[in-house]
Structures are given as C-alpha cells and as structure tokens.
Scaffold this motif. Sequence first.
Motif, PDB file in Angstrom:
ATOM      1  N   SER A  69       0.846  -1.187   0.000  1.00  0.00           N
ATOM      2  CA  SER A  69       0.000   0.000   0.000  1.00  0.00           C
ATOM      3  C   SER A  69       0.883   1.240   0.000  1.00  0.00           C
ATOM      4  O   SER A  69       2.108   1.153  -0.023  1.00  0.00           O
ATOM      5  N   GLU A  70       0.255   2.361   0.062  1.00  0.00           N
ATOM      6  CA  GLU A  70       0.986   3.635   0.142  1.00  0.00           C
ATOM      7  C   GLU A  70       1.343   3.963   1.597  1.00  0.00           C
ATOM      8  O   GLU A  70       2.037   4.935   1.849  1.00  0.00           O
ATOM      9  N   ARG A  71       0.862   3.166   2.553  1.00  0.00           N
ATOM     10  CA  ARG A  71       1.105   3.440   3.974  1.00  0.00           C
ATOM     11  C   ARG A  71       2.522   3.004   4.351  1.00  0.00           C
ATOM     12  O   ARG A  71       2.862   1.843   4.253  1.00  0.00           O
ATOM     13  N   TRP A  72       3.307   3.949   4.801  1.00  0.00           N
ATOM     14  CA  TRP A  72       4.721   3.739   5.108  1.00  0.00           C
ATOM     15  C   TRP A  72       4.938   3.821   6.612  1.00  0.00           C
ATOM     16  O   TRP A  72       4.454   4.734   7.274  1.00  0.00           O
ATOM     17  N   THR A  73       5.674   2.873   7.163  1.00  0.00           N
ATOM     18  CA  THR A  73       6.062   2.905   8.568  1.00  0.00           C
ATOM     19  C   THR A  73       7.581   2.879   8.620  1.00  0.00           C
ATOM     20  O   THR A  73       8.199   1.872   8.257  1.00  0.00           O
ATOM     21  N   PRO A  74       8.189   4.007   9.052  1.00  0.00           N
ATOM     22  CA  PRO A  74       9.661   4.029   9.114  1.00  0.00           C
ATOM     23  C   PRO A  74      10.164   3.217  10.301  1.00  0.00           C
ATOM     24  O   PRO A  74       9.489   3.098  11.325  1.00  0.00           O
ATOM     25  N   TYR A  75      11.341   2.646  10.158  1.00  0.00           N
ATOM     26  CA  TYR A  75      12.001   1.980  11.271  1.00  0.00           C
ATOM     27  C   TYR A  75      12.530   3.054  12.213  1.00  0.00           C
ATOM     28  O   TYR A  75      12.793   4.194  11.781  1.00  0.00           O
ATOM     29  N   PRO A  76      12.729   2.708  13.497  1.00  0.00           N
ATOM     30  CA  PRO A  76      13.287   3.692  14.439  1.00  0.00           C
ATOM     31  C   PRO A  76      14.615   4.245  13.927  1.00  0.00           C
ATOM     32  O   PRO A  76      15.476   3.512  13.443  1.00  0.00           O
TER      33      PRO A  76
END
Length: 165
Positions: A69-76
């Motif tokens: 999807s277009e939903r991005w979750t960055p790593y710490p």
Amino acid sequence: MRNDGIHMPELPEPTLGELERLAEAIGERADGFELDMPDGPVARGYRAPGIHGTLPEGWRVYDIMECDSERWTPYPGYEDVAEADREDGENGRYETSLVIDDNPGPHFVDQGDPFVTRHDLSGVDWEFDEGHCGYDGVQLSDDIARLAAAAMPVMESARTESPIR
C-alpha cells in the motif's frame, strides 16, 4: 480504495453437511480467514491452495492479491527519510494490503491462496490492511469437529452410585 456502500449481512453458521462437502472440494486443512468489511460485519471463510471439487451451493471463491500500500512505517531512527529514499525492508516498510478479485484465474501479481466464503464480495473495492484481515487460527477440520460434537446427543450417566467406596 474503500466502498462504504456495500452492505454485508451476517450469515447463519453453515451446517455440518455443508462443511463436509466443502472439505471435499478444498481440503479439511483449509485455514479459517476473516475480512472486516467497511460496514462492520466480518466475512468469514477459508483460504486453501486450490479448489479440487464442486463447492456447496452458496459458496463462492475469490482471489486475494497481496500488494504494497501507500502506507509507510519508518524503522526507528529513519523517521526523517525522504519519500524518494524509502527502501522497503531497509529503512521502513510499506504495509501489505489485500485486494479482493472477484474474477478468479491466473494473474501476474503476488497472489495468495483463494478465499472461499458464503459472503458475496462482488463489487467490494477496498484494500484490506493487516488490521482488517487475517487467519483466525482455526482450520476447516476444527469447525467440522466442533459441529459434529455439537450434533452428538448428550449421554446421561447410567450410574447413580460410584463403584468406588
């Protein structure tokens, strides 16, 4: 995409005979799977590697395609990475979503196992993210065993006294 105009009614539980016929068509090891629909109800069914027989009346098969999807979750530590520098699995991840395809057949996409359900998903145009779909931890064989046990008559104990004194 989301289509909030779809109404998904709650369905009564399938019968034991219906599930036994379904097991003949898709295998009793098919995994239970659920999709949370936009209007609230849950579309329940099974995902199986293939369909090997005729489905019971009222059951349908849909392809479920996996896509990013277009939903991005960055790593710490990577919260400030520019969109152009995002690398899935390196500095964050795009959430996987599932898309229903009501035209089963071969596709040139990352396609998961078919989803077999009694719910009519025709016209559902919504990406199911990880929070709105998933395996329920039960196989078709578990549901058959549960319904078979419920159908057995309750046996009363013939003993009125304990044989141990």
